[in-house]
Write an enzyme that holds these catalytic residues in place. Structure first.
Site, PDB file in Angstrom:
ATOM      1  N   SER A 236      54.597  61.077  60.323  1.00  0.00           N
ATOM      2  CA  SER A 236      53.749  60.455  59.301  1.00  0.00           C
ATOM      3  C   SER A 236      53.853  61.263  58.023  1.00  0.00           C
ATOM      4  CB  SER A 236      52.280  60.415  59.745  1.00  0.00           C
ATOM      5  OG  SER A 236      51.794  61.731  59.926  1.00  0.00           O
TER       6      SER A 236
ATOM      7  N   TYR B  61      54.223  56.242  57.723  1.00  0.00           N
ATOM      8  CA  TYR B  61      52.861  55.753  57.500  1.00  0.00           C
ATOM      9  C   TYR B  61      51.984  56.896  57.010  1.00  0.00           C
ATOM     10  CZ  TYR B  61      52.216  57.768  62.145  1.00  0.00           C
ATOM     11  OH  TYR B  61      52.190  58.626  63.218  1.00  0.00           O
TER      12      TYR B  61
END
Length: 138
Positions: free
Chosen positions: A25, A58
């Protein structure tokens, strides 16, 4: 028809940490996520200005006010601490939605503190030394 458009951009942030052993991430200071309208778990692209690498991951919310931009997991092989990056979020808009469309463009300083917020994807802050893609000769 839906069009995919720029929704969010954090421009020229400095990567503060990178760790292969995190869950993949990008950790982003909560202040910057809020300013750019990026939600935790939202898909983002990261473009590394220093080496040209580009990846999709993300967002994870980092501690507010810390300026953290952390590259986690395998992406840490592509982006290093100290690199300048652009963090980009996109959204799909209907023709009706586009009547009120505006992106959120956040410019930061060397400590990843917001210095300017705009809505024009080609905006160039005064005194930044960056070129405007609409008027590169200026």
């Amino acid at each position: 028809m839906l069009r995919t458009m720029l929704k969010s951009k954090i421009h020229r942030a400095t990567v503060t940490q990178a760790d292969l052993h995190y869950v993949g991430s990008c950790t982003i200071d909560a202040d910057l996520m809020e300013a750019a309208d990026i939600l935790e778990g939202e898909q983002i692209d990261i473009v590394d200005i220093d080496n040209g690498n580009r990846l999709t991951t993300y967002a994870i919310t980092g501690d507010r006010g810390t300026g953290v931009i952390g590259i986690n997991g395998a992406a840490a092989r592509l982006i290093s601490p100290g690199d300048l990056v652009i963090i980009i979020g996109y959204a799909q808009y209907s023709e009706e939605d586009l009547k009120n469309y505006a992106s959120r463009v956040v410019f930061v300083d060397g400590n990843n503190k917001q210095v300017e917020l705009g809505g024009d994807p080609a905006q160039v802050p005064d005194g930044s030394g960056l070129k405007n893609p609409r008027h590169p000769e200026a």
